[in-house]
Scaffold this motif. Sequence first.
Motif, PDB file in Angstrom:
ATOM      1  N   ALA A   1       9.778 -35.884 -58.661  1.00 26.24           N
ATOM      2  CA  ALA A   1      10.842 -36.753 -58.160  1.00 26.24           C
ATOM      3  C   ALA A   1      11.356 -37.686 -59.248  1.00 26.24           C
ATOM      4  O   ALA A   1      12.490 -38.173 -59.175  1.00 26.24           O
ATOM      5  CB  ALA A   1      10.317 -37.569 -56.976  1.00 26.24           C
TER       6      ALA A   1
ATOM      7  N   TRP B   1      11.991 -30.661 -53.087  1.00 23.43           N
ATOM      8  CA  TRP B   1      12.601 -31.246 -54.290  1.00 23.43           C
ATOM      9  C   TRP B   1      14.082 -30.883 -54.375  1.00 23.43           C
ATOM     10  O   TRP B   1      14.935 -31.734 -54.624  1.00 23.43           O
ATOM     11  CB  TRP B   1      11.853 -30.750 -55.528  1.00 23.43           C
ATOM     12  CG  TRP B   1      12.260 -31.423 -56.819  1.00 23.43           C
ATOM     13  CD1 TRP B   1      11.718 -32.549 -57.361  1.00 23.43           C
ATOM     14  CD2 TRP B   1      13.289 -31.011 -57.728  1.00 23.43           C
ATOM     15  NE1 TRP B   1      12.321 -32.867 -58.551  1.00 23.43           N
ATOM     16  CE2 TRP B   1      13.301 -31.936 -58.798  1.00 23.43           C
ATOM     17  CE3 TRP B   1      14.202 -29.960 -57.746  1.00 23.43           C
ATOM     18  CZ2 TRP B   1      14.183 -31.839 -59.873  1.00 23.43           C
ATOM     19  CZ3 TRP B   1      15.093 -29.863 -58.816  1.00 23.43           C
ATOM     20  CH2 TRP B   1      15.085 -30.794 -59.860  1.00 23.43           C
TER      21      TRP B   1
ATOM     22  N   GLU C   1      16.166 -32.617 -51.578  1.00 23.74           N
ATOM     23  CA  GLU C   1      16.361 -34.047 -51.820  1.00 23.74           C
ATOM     24  C   GLU C   1      17.453 -34.295 -52.852  1.00 23.74           C
ATOM     25  O   GLU C   1      18.092 -35.345 -52.857  1.00 23.74           O
ATOM     26  CB  GLU C   1      15.055 -34.694 -52.263  1.00 23.74           C
ATOM     27  CG  GLU C   1      14.040 -34.851 -51.131  1.00 23.74           C
ATOM     28  CD  GLU C   1      12.718 -35.416 -51.615  1.00 23.74           C
ATOM     29  OE1 GLU C   1      12.495 -35.425 -52.847  1.00 23.74           O
ATOM     30  OE2 GLU C   1      11.914 -35.847 -50.770  1.00 23.74           O
TER      31      GLU C   1
END
Length: 502
Positions: free
Chosen positions: A379, A405, A408
């Motif tokens: 992240a 991932w 997002e």
Amino acid sequence: MSAERPSLPPVRLNSEAELARDALAAPLFVRAVKLARWAGPDTRVGAGGELAETQLPAAAEHLGLPADEDGAACASEAWRLAVDTGLLDVTDPEEAEDDQEHPGADEGTVGEAGGTVTTGENLALLTGGSPQDVLSIWLDGLDAVHADATAPVLDDFADLVGEDGSIDFDALDWDPEAEAEFLDGVLGNLYLLTLADNGAGEGPVPLPALAASMIVPDDMGEPTDDILEQVSEAMMRLDDQFRLLEPIGIVEYRPVDEALLVEEGEAADASAAGADDEDVTRYGMVRLTPLGLYGIRARMLEAGVDAPAVGDLAGKGADALLDGIAHYPESAARAEVKLWLAGHGVEGAVSAAAELLAAARGTDEGAPLRRLHCQQALALAGPEAEPAVRAVLGDPELGGLARVWLAERGAADVPAPPQDLIFWLAIDTIAAQLDADGELDELQGLVEGLSAQHSGFFDEVWRVDHPATADVLEAMGRLHSDKKAAKDARKAAFKARSHVGG
């Protein structure tokens, strides 16, 4: 196998350059350097290498100290530190006599007791060496001051000297190892308090509380009079010791108000819970400085204590990083990961992400937590990591976190996960949180949220091929607030164990 927990939380240290500047500014170190540069052909030393008594007034004057006993004592202390840290080299009288008898001996100044003093090699390192050189010399000074702080208090030295000139050390009632262990324990507690709550404990600590942390048993309710007396005695000893330690730069110390020492035992009363904050400050307040954090950690590492620091893992592999931060506080873990990623640079983002993902694989007990930290580390990575993340979409262990991932970041063309992957990721996520020992409320919310996302969750999840399936379901049975769901979880756990056993 789950990652081994460090015995202490990670510390965030200032840079070596900043710490070296702090070391060079420590008052006692400044005086030692001044005396090392002041010593010259006329400097005289005693038989033990100490500055001759007749030289003390001149040394005190050079340091800008008053021409009294206190000034002379400070000058003598600074001289000892200069010798102990190699800023000055002192030769004992016997060696000095040998040098005088042999032409070609090193030039030096013969003292009134026959000793010689010359400039030490370390003096030049303070200006021409690296920050590490400066800190190494300063650490030698810290060791010397620590030894002075744990030395016995001699009220009447003459009473200890026998007719033959020998010293009766037994009469001191002094155990050097016990004294050093006690002071190290106090400094260790101060170190822990400074790191408490991710650094929120950086304020000064009342001396009574610090003394009590070493004396009062954890399971004791109201301290007894005997315990309070021991706390009082410890406070008075620590007051003397912190006065000695402050000039080397490891603590900021507000001494005990001498007006409080008029009545014997009054200091012990301060350790009781009744004193207000304003009164407590009069019984001594101590705070570990950034240089003190560095110095105490260095001493603990030398003693074999696991005392991690943020940045320790920056140059290591991804496996060491994910194992190392397994039980770090969140802020420290983020700082460590940022340093690790920065070491790879933008051009190395893909290889860094690929290394993290590879290190996250596994079926061992610690693997779920590694994957959680891998996800958190990714992240912090930039969009440059996307090729490495997409490469594991089909991986049964990493495909779930890869999809999270990408989603997002609003990436396109993210394939929908199959249902068995959704259940596997739910088990893996809860297993990681159980290993991380997170907040109970947060863990309960996670358990209830994941199970509520899918109808018939407990009818299907027990079939998940994950080493932690049964353990996770048992935990869900304990944590779920809904009685029916908790019962379903326990039934599913039984089926999971039977499925594995069959």
